[in-house]
Write an enzyme that holds these catalytic residues in place. Structure first.
Site, PDB file in Angstrom:
ATOM      1  N   TYR A   1       0.838  -1.223   0.094  1.00 28.66           N
ATOM      2  CA  TYR A   1       0.126   0.017  -0.021  1.00 28.66           C
ATOM      3  C   TYR A   1       0.858   1.405   0.093  1.00 28.66           C
ATOM      4  O   TYR A   1       0.628   2.335  -0.651  1.00 28.66           O
ATOM      5  CB  TYR A   1      -1.041  -0.081   1.163  1.00 28.66           C
TER       6      TYR A   1
ATOM      7  N   ASN B   1     -12.897   3.043  -5.883  1.00 26.21           N
ATOM      8  CA  ASN B   1     -11.753   3.508  -5.799  1.00 26.21           C
ATOM      9  C   ASN B   1     -10.843   4.030  -4.529  1.00 26.21           C
ATOM     10  O   ASN B   1     -11.722   4.641  -3.920  1.00 26.21           O
ATOM     11  CB  ASN B   1     -11.212   4.580  -7.167  1.00 26.21           C
TER      12      ASN B   1
ATOM     13  N   HIS C   1     -14.800   1.637  -0.602  1.00 32.09           N
ATOM     14  CA  HIS C   1     -13.701   0.656  -0.233  1.00 32.09           C
ATOM     15  C   HIS C   1     -12.591   1.341   0.499  1.00 32.09           C
ATOM     16  O   HIS C   1     -11.572   0.965   0.791  1.00 32.09           O
ATOM     17  CB  HIS C   1     -13.155   0.066  -1.566  1.00 32.09           C
TER      18      HIS C   1
ATOM     19  N   CYS D   1      -5.607   3.298  12.853  1.00 36.96           N
ATOM     20  CA  CYS D   1      -4.834   2.632  13.808  1.00 36.96           C
ATOM     21  C   CYS D   1      -5.738   1.441  14.264  1.00 36.96           C
ATOM     22  O   CYS D   1      -6.823   1.498  14.946  1.00 36.96           O
ATOM     23  CB  CYS D   1      -4.863   3.397  15.081  1.00 36.96           C
TER      24      CYS D   1
ATOM     25  N   CYS E   1      -6.779   1.822  18.491  1.00 34.97           N
ATOM     26  CA  CYS E   1      -7.739   2.701  18.712  1.00 34.97           C
ATOM     27  C   CYS E   1      -8.977   3.056  17.670  1.00 34.97           C
ATOM     28  O   CYS E   1      -9.814   3.987  18.026  1.00 34.97           O
ATOM     29  CB  CYS E   1      -7.154   4.070  19.425  1.00 34.97           C
TER      30      CYS E   1
ATOM     31  N   THR F   1     -16.255   0.024 -13.993  1.00 27.70           N
ATOM     32  CA  THR F   1     -16.079  -1.261 -13.318  1.00 27.70           C
ATOM     33  C   THR F   1     -16.772  -2.577 -13.763  1.00 27.70           C
ATOM     34  O   THR F   1     -17.589  -2.423 -14.602  1.00 27.70           O
ATOM     35  CB  THR F   1     -17.164  -0.881 -11.839  1.00 27.70           C
TER      36      THR F   1
ATOM     37  N   LEU G   1     -15.058   0.170 -20.740  1.00 23.58           N
ATOM     38  CA  LEU G   1     -13.855  -0.002 -21.925  1.00 23.58           C
ATOM     39  C   LEU G   1     -14.863  -1.443 -22.606  1.00 23.58           C
ATOM     40  O   LEU G   1     -14.823  -1.361 -23.908  1.00 23.58           O
ATOM     41  CB  LEU G   1     -12.666  -0.581 -21.701  1.00 23.58           C
ATOM     42  N   GLU G   2     -15.317  -2.277 -21.868  1.00 18.55           N
ATOM     43  CA  GLU G   2     -15.863  -3.626 -22.456  1.00 18.55           C
ATOM     44  C   GLU G   2     -16.816  -4.061 -21.505  1.00 18.55           C
ATOM     45  O   GLU G   2     -16.833  -3.686 -20.350  1.00 18.55           O
ATOM     46  CB  GLU G   2     -14.632  -4.735 -22.742  1.00 18.55           C
TER      47      GLU G   2
ATOM     48  N   ALA H   1     -13.029   5.980 -20.799  1.00 19.48           N
ATOM     49  CA  ALA H   1     -13.681   6.794 -20.063  1.00 19.48           C
ATOM     50  C   ALA H   1     -13.541   8.370 -20.492  1.00 19.48           C
ATOM     51  O   ALA H   1     -14.451   8.973 -20.274  1.00 19.48           O
ATOM     52  CB  ALA H   1     -13.383   6.664 -18.506  1.00 19.48           C
TER      53      ALA H   1
END
Ligand code: APR
Length: 243
Positions: free
Chosen positions: A61, A101, A118, A126, A129, A186, A212-213, A229
């Protein structure tokens, strides 16, 4: 209520996925050469993966976070921000943008009525906490939580496979009264987002897919536009603004 693109829609819900950010240089997940073709989601995007090898997850990440810092919104993000402003200025009704996204390109483009179901790559949480804070730094186990001081408890504020997406009550409430539901970039592979088109149809909405498809739930949409897009979203948004 008849479902028709001719009824000037009042309440719109737009769902976006990785495809809207592809032309900004951010990878999609399931296209050829996508993120999940290079990295194992079970090891890097699950609570179990984080528990068994936190450094590998934090490094994954941190690399995506660094890659995002230089990314900029494209014409599709900007078209959606412009559509939202026109919608609100005209007092047409409710406008909600739900994104799968974790990038911040919709924010950079100016979108305001926006939910990240998401989570967000530029936020850290954290695990001790629960504190969530904006964070553009690399994630490591050496860092301490700025709120409780715990060391080694930081994770990206993103939703992993097997975890509950965020803001679901607000999303389903919006889908109950939607007139126009639009899915952009998506694949319709991941639930519950893949099921939103079914909720929208049950509410009598007109449903549009722009990718796109074709994807896994394309057959459920009343209207489809195929293409990049940055080309099809501005054209579609301009036509909708003119209605
Ligand atoms: N323009 C428009 N659409 C595009 C473009 C483009 N330039 N490039 C790719 N697409 C489309 C593809 O056709 C596909 O439908 O974007 C979609 C990408 O699908 P995925 O890679 O599966 O991404 P997404 O649907 O956002 O994945 C959903 O899965 O792994 C999880 O959390 C992750 O939020 C993600 C979720």
């Amino acid at each position: 209520m008849t479902r028709s693109s001719r009824n000037p829609a009042r309440n719109i819900v737009i769902l976006t996925g990785a495809g809207i950010s592809a032309e900004s240089g951010l990878g999609t997940f399931r296209d050829a050469g996508g993120i999940w073709a290079k990295f194992d989601p079970m090891k890097l995007a699950t609570p179990e993966g984080y528990a068994s090898d936190p450094d590998a997850v934090l490094d994954f990440y941190s690399a995506r976070r660094a890659n995002l810092i230089g990314a900029r919104p494209n014409a599709a993000h900007l078209a959606l921000a412009g559509l939202e402003q026109a919608w609100m200025m005209a007092g047409r009704g409710e406008f909600l943008l739900v994104t799968q996204n974790i990038d911040d390109l919709h924010e950079q483009a100016g979108s305001a009525s926006l939910l990240h179901m998401h989570g967000e790559l530029l936020k850290t949480r954290c695990t001790e906490c629960g504190h969530v804070f904006t964070d553009r730094e690399p994630l490591t186990r050496a860092r301490a939580c700025p709120s409780c001081g715990a060391v080694g408890s930081l994770r990206p504020h993103v939703v992993w496979f097997g975890e509950m997406p965020l803001e679901m009550e607000r999303i389903y409430a919006a889908l109950e009264s939607v007139d126009l539901f639009v899915a952009i970039g998506t694949s319709g592979t991941v639930w519950p987002a893949a099921g939103f088109v079914r909720e929208a149809r049950a509410a009598g909405a007109w449903t549009v897919e722009l990718t796109l498809e074709p994807g896994e739930v394309s057959a459920m949409f009343d209207e489809r536009h195929d293409g990049p897009a940055t080309q099809i979203v501005p054209d579609w948004a301009a036509r909708l603004e003119a209605v």
